[in-house]
Design an enzyme around this catalytic site. Structure first.
Site, PDB file in Angstrom:
ATOM      1  N   CYS A  82      48.664  39.804  41.177  1.00 15.24           N
ATOM      2  CA  CYS A  82      50.074  40.063  41.663  1.00 15.24           C
ATOM      3  C   CYS A  82      50.858  39.047  41.159  1.00 15.24           C
ATOM      4  O   CYS A  82      51.459  38.778  40.191  1.00 15.24           O
ATOM      5  CB  CYS A  82      49.740  40.527  43.002  1.00 15.24           C
ATOM      6  SG  CYS A  82      51.312  41.740  43.553  1.00 15.24           S
ATOM      7  N   HIS A 170      45.623  44.771  42.558  1.00 13.94           N
ATOM      8  CA  HIS A 170      44.469  44.110  43.410  1.00 13.94           C
ATOM      9  C   HIS A 170      43.242  44.825  43.091  1.00 13.94           C
ATOM     10  O   HIS A 170      42.896  45.746  43.877  1.00 13.94           O
ATOM     11  CB  HIS A 170      45.047  44.312  44.771  1.00 13.94           C
ATOM     12  CG  HIS A 170      46.191  43.614  45.216  1.00 13.94           C
ATOM     13  ND1 HIS A 170      46.262  42.056  45.509  1.00 13.94           N
ATOM     14  CD2 HIS A 170      47.670  43.919  45.148  1.00 13.94           C
ATOM     15  CE1 HIS A 170      47.466  41.697  45.632  1.00 13.94           C
ATOM     16  NE2 HIS A 170      48.219  42.835  45.390  1.00 13.94           N
ATOM     17  N   GLU A 172      40.735  43.148  44.086  1.00 14.76           N
ATOM     18  CA  GLU A 172      40.006  42.619  45.273  1.00 14.76           C
ATOM     19  C   GLU A 172      40.018  43.354  46.268  1.00 14.76           C
ATOM     20  O   GLU A 172      39.389  43.195  47.341  1.00 14.76           O
ATOM     21  CB  GLU A 172      40.385  41.123  45.414  1.00 14.76           C
ATOM     22  CG  GLU A 172      41.568  41.071  46.429  1.00 14.76           C
ATOM     23  CD  GLU A 172      42.851  41.136  45.498  1.00 14.76           C
ATOM     24  OE1 GLU A 172      44.137  40.663  46.076  1.00 14.76           O
ATOM     25  OE2 GLU A 172      42.586  41.634  44.457  1.00 14.76           O
TER      26      GLU A 172
END
Length: 237
Positions: A82, A170, A172
């Protein structure tokens, strides 16, 4: 491991790097000291609500941009998520600008042909639903390879050289991360502005539907980054 706000840490990325000593630095804390590139097997730079263009307003951003330039010159494996991807783009000479619309929520990214061959992004190919949470986008730096796109954003991921990656999304994310972010007022405000009053229900439901598959694919990508760090570490010993 660089963070900019308390709630945007490495999350699942840290598990993939469990074999390494992880040092976390708050880049915007007064007196923050970023580690010397020559001592690093790799660098992970996470997100935050500030802009990669805030280097005049935030001295920590200016210092971080210079540090990323040094990382690239030293060949240190880099993973930017990001804001971390936007900082990589700026450090490499590309522009970061507001997107046409904020991109917040779970939606697909599709790997480019180069992404399907990339050590990291091929784990997400041909298409994976990921969590987006950004209002700005980057231009592709000179010499970089675009690795993924979404419906709203032409460049969702890129690689610079063979060891530096920027992921605007993202990978994750999971249900725990979404719940954590929804406890933060700044994140709730951004989500409400983008998604309307049903933002919490929409994000929670989407996390439940997509987080397991995203974690499986995302973890494979992060392990590929860990291998790049291990190669760097072996050359340092």
């Amino acid at each position: 491991m660089v963070r900019h706000v308390p709630w945007e840490g490495p999350h699942r990325i840290a598990a993939a790097l469990a074999d390494f000593e992880l040092v976390e630095v708050d880049a915007l804390a007064p007196g923050a000291e970023l580690p010397e590139p020559g001592r690093l097997a790799g660098a992970v730079v996470m997100g935050g609500p500030m802009s990669a263009n805030d280097d005049r307003r935030l001295p920590g951003i200016a210092a971080e941009l210079s540090w990323i330039e040094r990382l690239l010159a030293a060949g240190v494996p880099y993973l930017g998520v990001c804001l971390g991807s936007q900082l990589l783009a700026r450090a490499a000479g590309a522009a970061v600008r507001p997107g046409a619309h904020p991109e917040i929520g779970f939606a697909p990214v599709r790997a480019t042909p180069e992404g399907e061959r990339d050590p990291l992004v091929r784990a997400l190919a041909p298409e994976t639903v990921v969590l987006h949470w950004h209002g700005e986008v980057f231009e592709l730096p000179a010499g970089a390879v675009s690795l993924a796109a979404s419906e709203l954003t032409e460049h969702q991921a890129f690689r610079l050289g063979d060891r530096a990656w920027g992921l605007l999304f993202h990978a994750e994310a999971d249900e725990e991360l979404v719940a954590q972010w929804l406890r933060e007022p700044v994140m709730r405000r951004e989500a409400r502005d983008a998604l309307g009053p049903q933002f919490e229900r929409l994000l929670t439901a989407a996390a439940g539907a997509h987080a397991a598959e995203l974690a499986r694919r995302g973890d494979r990508a992060f392990r590929a980054f860990a291998r790049a760090c291990a190669e760097r570490a072996s050359g340092m010993s």
